[in-house]
Design an enzyme around this catalytic site. Sequence first.
Site, PDB file in Angstrom:
ATOM      1  N   ASP A 246      -8.820   0.058   1.661  1.00 54.21           N
ATOM      2  CA  ASP A 246      -8.768   0.759   0.377  1.00 54.21           C
ATOM      3  C   ASP A 246     -10.040   0.490  -0.424  1.00 54.21           C
ATOM      4  O   ASP A 246     -10.648   1.407  -0.972  1.00 54.21           O
ATOM      5  CB  ASP A 246      -7.565   0.279  -0.444  1.00 54.21           C
TER       6      ASP A 246
ATOM      7  N   ASP B 150       0.872  -1.170   0.000  1.00 49.39           N
ATOM      8  CA  ASP B 150       0.000   0.000   0.000  1.00 49.39           C
ATOM      9  C   ASP B 150       0.912   1.224   0.000  1.00 49.39           C
ATOM     10  O   ASP B 150       1.648   1.452   0.946  1.00 49.39           O
ATOM     11  CB  ASP B 150      -0.868  -0.044   1.263  1.00 49.39           C
TER      12      ASP B 150
ATOM     13  N   THR C 292      -2.860   5.490  -4.044  1.00 50.08           N
ATOM     14  CA  THR C 292      -1.735   6.158  -3.371  1.00 50.08           C
ATOM     15  C   THR C 292      -0.441   5.945  -4.137  1.00 50.08           C
ATOM     16  O   THR C 292       0.392   6.834  -4.216  1.00 50.08           O
ATOM     17  CB  THR C 292      -1.569   5.600  -1.963  1.00 50.08           C
ATOM     18  N   THR C 293      -0.281   4.759  -4.720  1.00 47.57           N
ATOM     19  CA  THR C 293       0.942   4.504  -5.481  1.00 47.57           C
ATOM     20  C   THR C 293       0.903   5.280  -6.782  1.00 47.57           C
ATOM     21  O   THR C 293       1.873   5.935  -7.154  1.00 47.57           O
ATOM     22  CB  THR C 293       1.080   3.000  -5.777  1.00 47.57           C
TER      23      THR C 293
END
Length: 527
Positions: free
Chosen positions: A387, A61, A94-95
């Site tokens: 998520d 994550d 997020t990545t």
Amino acid sequence: MAIEKILKDDATEEKGERARMASFVGAIAITDLIKTTLGPKGMDKILQSTGRGHGITVTNDGATILKSLHIDNPAAKVLIDISKVQDDEVGDGTTSVVVLAGELLREAEKLVAAKIHPMTIISGYRMAAECARSALLQRVVDNKENAEKFKSDLMKIAMTTLSSKILSQDKEHFAQLAVDAVMRLKGSTNLEAIQIIKKPGGSLKDSFLDEGFILDKKIGLGQPKRIENAKILVANTAMDTDKVKIYGARVRVDSMSKVAEIEGAEKEKMREKVQKIIAHGINCFVNRQLIYNFPEELFADAGILAIEHADFDGIERLALVTGGEIASTFDNPESVKLGHCKVIEEIMIGEDKLIHFSGVEMGQACTIVLRGASHHVLDEAERSLHDALCVLSQTVNDTRVLLGGGWPEMIMAKEVDELARKTPGKKSHAIEAFSRALVAIPTIIADNAGLDSADLVAQLRAAHHKEGCNAGIDVISGSVGDMAELGISESFKVKQAVLLSATEAAEMILRVDEIITCAPRQREDRM
């Protein structure tokens, strides 16, 4: 005459080229670190803390990895911040947001080297981002009228989100759990009502969704094991004063019998307190602090279920879910709000006994019980599920959906390229660079899956020249596939957040032309 120094002795400053260099290098290093976790075939990282106990986290994550890094480079910190904001705001992507920002900077570095001014690059990037966003808006699908279709959209989004996480093996199972949990919320984004309990043992497949609320506690001795139509008083008060606490208490007595009297008085006080609590007409008392044997006995005699040490998260959530409020004084029963639920009973999960509250006031509440082989697996499963829940709850509010798998990036890149051809002047270079940065995302997804990214992206680009094309990268078969058939979807809101945050972050780092590091405070020698 030498110019007086403004800064303190140890403070350093880097100007112009050096500063820009430092910020580019820092940002790109972060991107390279995180980009291997992107996509369904992304790898995990093991993070080991240097603190006591050497805690280990295994995760892919993006936000979790970046949160755990201690970094000296200011530009890298900006990227870490955007990933945190992305995590808080929409919960997923997020990545992607860090990778996109990093790629934008990588392109910008080349442009700066070619003597294009940062401000020109920024205004080009702005135009490109606007254009990319409108390209996506033209292609969104919105099924909010058709409940069946919308539900299948949600399932697809959940499966897409989970496919890049540890849960990818059982993604249908977990997508179903997540969709059910979010559908119960009926459009509120308050994820507080969904409780996640982690119990080691079993396999991930054994995880399940339970309506109501589960409190990770045992029922006390001699207490009723099952209560119907419960009226619950949730409290945070001390119930441990039926013995004289000798420490710190100074009492002068001339015989043992006097001590007994004092103990008797303490007991009386306790009994009064218990009676006040019983006077609320309740049949379940949940306390955050511990309850001694004596009051517990009194409760058991009155047929009231007493639960002690309900941990903080548990008790606040319990109050929220049953519609009660946490009380700490019991003098006027009319002002205390009691919680309600239909049945309280003890259930077994694995080795542990837990208390299950069903039929609670807040209908949307539910509990997801995660099972798994070890704590690390469970923690990572919880992050992945979180998520998915975030994305779904955002999608329920903003029902616009896009295809996934590098498809949106190709759509945006194509439009942005066309914009670059129309735009005169140096800005066009920046716009073109933006499109290259967008294409980097499908490239990285392909690279992480060990595919030939150059070939695949070229095929994608060719496919996208036809109107209404659904091509994206199918990492499972390792070729270009039809995303609509494969059911790979993403939420528009997440994509939009990625696009805008990444552009802003890149912009911010580009504006930097000087880095000033303050001198550390000198410690005086205290010898």
